[in-house]
Design a protein around this motif. Structure first.
Motif, mmCIF file in Angstrom:
data_model
loop_
_atom_site.group_PDB
_atom_site.id
_atom_site.type_symbol
_atom_site.label_atom_id
_atom_site.label_comp_id
_atom_site.label_asym_id
_atom_site.label_seq_id
_atom_site.Cartn_x
_atom_site.Cartn_y
_atom_site.Cartn_z
ATOM 1 N N LEU A 85 0.825 -1.218 0.000
ATOM 2 C CA LEU A 85 0.000 0.000 0.000
ATOM 3 C C LEU A 85 0.856 1.264 0.000
ATOM 4 N N ALA A 86 1.933 1.255 0.765
ATOM 5 C CA ALA A 86 2.841 2.410 0.763
ATOM 6 C C ALA A 86 3.481 2.577 -0.604
ATOM 7 N N GLY A 87 3.825 1.467 -1.250
ATOM 8 C CA GLY A 87 4.390 1.533 -2.593
ATOM 9 C C GLY A 87 3.411 2.102 -3.599
ATOM 10 N N LEU A 88 2.152 1.693 -3.504
ATOM 11 C CA LEU A 88 1.133 2.238 -4.406
ATOM 12 C C LEU A 88 0.950 3.732 -4.209
ATOM 13 N N LEU A 89 0.908 4.170 -2.965
ATOM 14 C CA LEU A 89 0.757 5.603 -2.697
ATOM 15 C C LEU A 89 1.956 6.399 -3.199
#
Length: 119
Positions: A85-89
């Motif tokens: 999720l952090a990578g997507l953001l």
């Protein structure tokens, strides 16, 4: 360039990612059976603190498969989901793409840390 990337990574979120691996390792070390898993978490926290310039090669044997399954059930899935999720953001901006790629690398590592080699 990897030194600058690691410094920026550590300042803007890498400290928290590595701290997550360290805390997970401490929790696993509370039991005698979990000590090998905790030791692996401590090794992987170094990758989480400074991931630029490191390559992860997945692999392993039957013993690694059993440990990876137990790892996924008892904590690995949450770390992988958080990193993904952090990578997507981060990939929503051009500046954040290199940092997002490092989070995806950590998510892959969180799904199967046992048997993986780090170059």
């Amino acid at each position: 360039m990897k030194i600058l990337g690691n410094i920026l990574w550590f300042i803007f979120g890498g400290f928290l990612a590595g701290l997550g691996w360290l805390l997970t390792g401490l929790l696993w070390c509370c039991t005698i059976i979990g000590i090998p898993v905790g030791k692996q978490c401590f090794k992987l926290s170094a990758v989480a603190f400074f991931p630029f310039g490191k390559e992860i090669i997945p692999g392993g044997k039957a013993g690694s498969l059993v440990l990876n399954i137990l790892w996924l059930i008892f904590g690995g899935f949450e770390i992988a989901l958080t990193s993904a999720l952090a990578g997507l953001l981060l990939c929503c901006t051009l500046v954040g793409i290199p940092f997002g790629i490092q989070h995806f690398k950590l998510a892959q590592l969180a799904l199967g840390p046992f048997g993986a080699r780090i170059k």
